[in-house]
Design a protein around this motif. Structure first.
Motif, PDB file in Angstrom:
ATOM      1  N   TRP A  35       0.825  -1.204   0.000  1.00 11.11           N
ATOM      2  CA  TRP A  35       0.000   0.000   0.000  1.00 11.11           C
ATOM      3  C   TRP A  35       0.861   1.257   0.000  1.00 11.11           C
ATOM      4  N   PHE A  41       1.066  -1.863  -5.044  1.00 15.21           N
ATOM      5  CA  PHE A  41       0.133  -0.779  -4.741  1.00 15.21           C
ATOM      6  C   PHE A  41      -0.431  -0.137  -6.003  1.00 15.21           C
ATOM      7  N   LYS A  48      -2.799  -3.005  -7.970  1.00 12.12           N
ATOM      8  CA  LYS A  48      -4.039  -3.273  -7.234  1.00 12.12           C
ATOM      9  C   LYS A  48      -4.767  -1.990  -6.829  1.00 12.12           C
ATOM     10  N   GLN A  54      -3.935   0.289  -4.714  1.00 17.50           N
ATOM     11  CA  GLN A  54      -3.985   0.358  -3.256  1.00 17.50           C
ATOM     12  C   GLN A  54      -3.217   1.587  -2.754  1.00 17.50           C
ATOM     13  N   PHE A  92      -8.991  -0.351   2.916  1.00 14.49           N
ATOM     14  CA  PHE A  92      -8.496  -1.689   3.271  1.00 14.49           C
ATOM     15  C   PHE A  92      -9.637  -2.701   3.324  1.00 14.49           C
ATOM     16  N   ALA A 135     -10.505  -3.699  -0.166  1.00 17.88           N
ATOM     17  CA  ALA A 135      -9.508  -4.579  -0.783  1.00 17.88           C
ATOM     18  C   ALA A 135      -9.585  -6.008  -0.265  1.00 17.88           C
TER      19      ALA A 135
END
Length: 329
Positions: A257, A292, A295, A297, A325, A328
Motif C-alpha cells: 500500500w 500498490f 491493485k 492500493q 483496506f 480490498a
C-alpha cells in the motif's frame, strides 16, 4: 527581529500584572497569580508548559495553532486574529475574508504587532508557533495544548487531550467528547482493518514524491502496518526537502500500500506548479509493476491535510484507511 510595542494594558510592572484579576498569567504563560485560585473566571488546563490557569470562555481569541482551527470552529469560536496563510483552502472562507479578523502572518514571519493590536484575552499557540511562545505570552495568556509526537501516548492520543482541554476553556465539554469519540472510533476501525500489510508513507512536495514517514508516521502508529521506510535520518516532522529518494527504491521494496499526503495541494507548491499527487503516482513508470499500483492500493489523504493535522483530519484519514483496506479485502 525588530522589537514589538505591546499595548498599554500589558506594559506594566510585574506586580500590577499579578494583582490584576483579569489576567491569570504573569510574564511566562506558565505562571499564575497569587490569588488566581479564587478567580471564578478562570479554568485550569494541562499544557505543554504544565498546568495553567486561563480565562474561561474568552471573548477575544488569537488562534495560531492550525491543528486547533477545526475544533475552535466546531465550538463556535470566531477568532480576532489568525495566520491566514495557514488556513485550509476550504471551510474557512469566513475567517479568511472577514476583515475584522486580523492576519497573524505565519510561524516563519509572525506579525506580532497585529496579534497585539487585536487585544486577545487568550492566545492558542503551540505547534508551528511553539518557538514564539515566550514573546506571545507577553501579549496575553498563551496556552499550548497542541498535539505532539513526544506527548504521552503519541501524537494521535495528544489530539484527544488537545480537544478535551479546549473544551474546558470554551465550555464545550460535550462537543469535545463527541469529537474525541469520533476520533477513537475511526482509529479503532482502521486498526481492525489493517493486518500487517506493508506501506509506503509518501508525500508529494515540489512536484516530487518523497518519504513522508516523519510527518504521517503518526497516522500509521496505531495501525497494524509495516512501514517500508522509516523516518530515520529525516529532521523531525520535516517534509520540506528533497531527500533524493529514487522511485526505483520504492519499486524494489514493493509495498502493498501507499498512503499519500499531498503537500503541494495544501500549499500551492511554494512557487512550483503543484502536480496532483495521483497524477504523479500514476505517471511513475518505475512503479508500473508494484503491488500498490497494480491493485490500486493508494490512500490519498485530504488535500488540506498538511495544514490541518487536527482531530478531525485524523478522523477522516483513519476512515479513509478503513474504507480502502476493507474494500480490498
Amino acid at each position: 527581529m525588530r522589537s514589538v510595542r505591546f499595548r498599554k494594558t500589558i506594559v506594566v510592572t510585574s506586580t500590577v500584572l499579578c494583582a490584576g484579576m483579569a489576567l491569570s498569567a504573569c510574564g511566562e504563560s506558565g505562571g499564575t497569580s497569587a490569588d488566581s485560585g479564587r478567580s471564578q473566571g478562570n479554568v485550569t488546563v494541562a499544557t505543554s508548559k504544565g498546568d495553567l490557569e486561563v480565562p474561561r470562555e474568552p471573548a477575544r481569541v488569537a488562534a495560531l495553532d492550525n491543528t486547533s482551527f477545526a475544533t475552535l470552529k466546531a465550538f463556535g469560536v470566531k477568532p480576532v486574529v489568525v495566520p491566514k496563510a495557514l488556513l485550509p483552502k476550504a471551510g474557512f472562507e469566513d475567517w479568511k475574508n472577514d476583515s475584522s479578523i486580523k492576519d497573524a502572518g505565519t510561524h516563519r514571519e509572525p506579525k506580532f504587532e497585529a496579534i497585539n493590536a487585536a487585544e486577545p484575552d487568550l492566545i492558542v499557540g503551540g505547534y508551528r508557533f511553539t518557538d514564539h511562545h515566550d514573546k506571545l505570552a507577553k501579549i496575553a495568556t498563551t496556552v499550548d495544548v497542541a498535539p505532539s509526537d513526544e506527548a504521552a501516548g503519541g501524537y494521535v492520543n495528544s489530539l484527544r487531550t488537545q480537544t478535551e482541554e479546549l473544551g474546558k476553556i470554551f465550555g464545550k465539554e460535550d462537543e469535545a467528547k463527541e469529537i474525541v469519540a469520533a476520533l477513537d472510533k475511526a482509529r479503532d476501525a482502521a486498526a481492525q482493518a489493517t493486518k500487517g500489510e506493508s506501506v509506503f508513507l509518501a508525500v508529494a512536495s515540489a512536484g516530487k514524491i518523497d518519504n513522508g514517514a516523519s510527518r504521517i508516521g503518526r497516522l500509521a502508529e496505531p495501525l497494524k502496518l509495516k512501514n517500508v521506510l522509516s523516518a530515520e535520518g529525516q529532521d523531525s516532522t520535516s517534509v520540506h526537502d528533497n531527500s533524493g529518494l529514487a522511485p526505483e527504491t520504492i519499486a524494489q521494496l514493493n509495498p502493498d500500500w501507499m498512503i499519500m499526503m499531498d503537500r503541494d495541494a495544501a500549499t500551492g507548491g511554494e512557487g512550483t506548479e503543484a502536480v496532483a499527487a495521483k497524477k504523479l503516482v500514476d505517471g511513475m513508470e518505475a512503479w508500473d509493476k508494484t503491488t500498490f499500483r497494480t491493485k490500486n492500493q493508494v490512500v490519498y489523504l485530504q488535500s488540506d491535510f498538511y495544514v490541518t493535522e487536527g482531530a478531525q483530519a485524523y478522523t477522516d484519514a483513519f476512515n479513509k484507511v478503513t474504507t480502502a483496506f476493507n474494500a480490498a479485502g
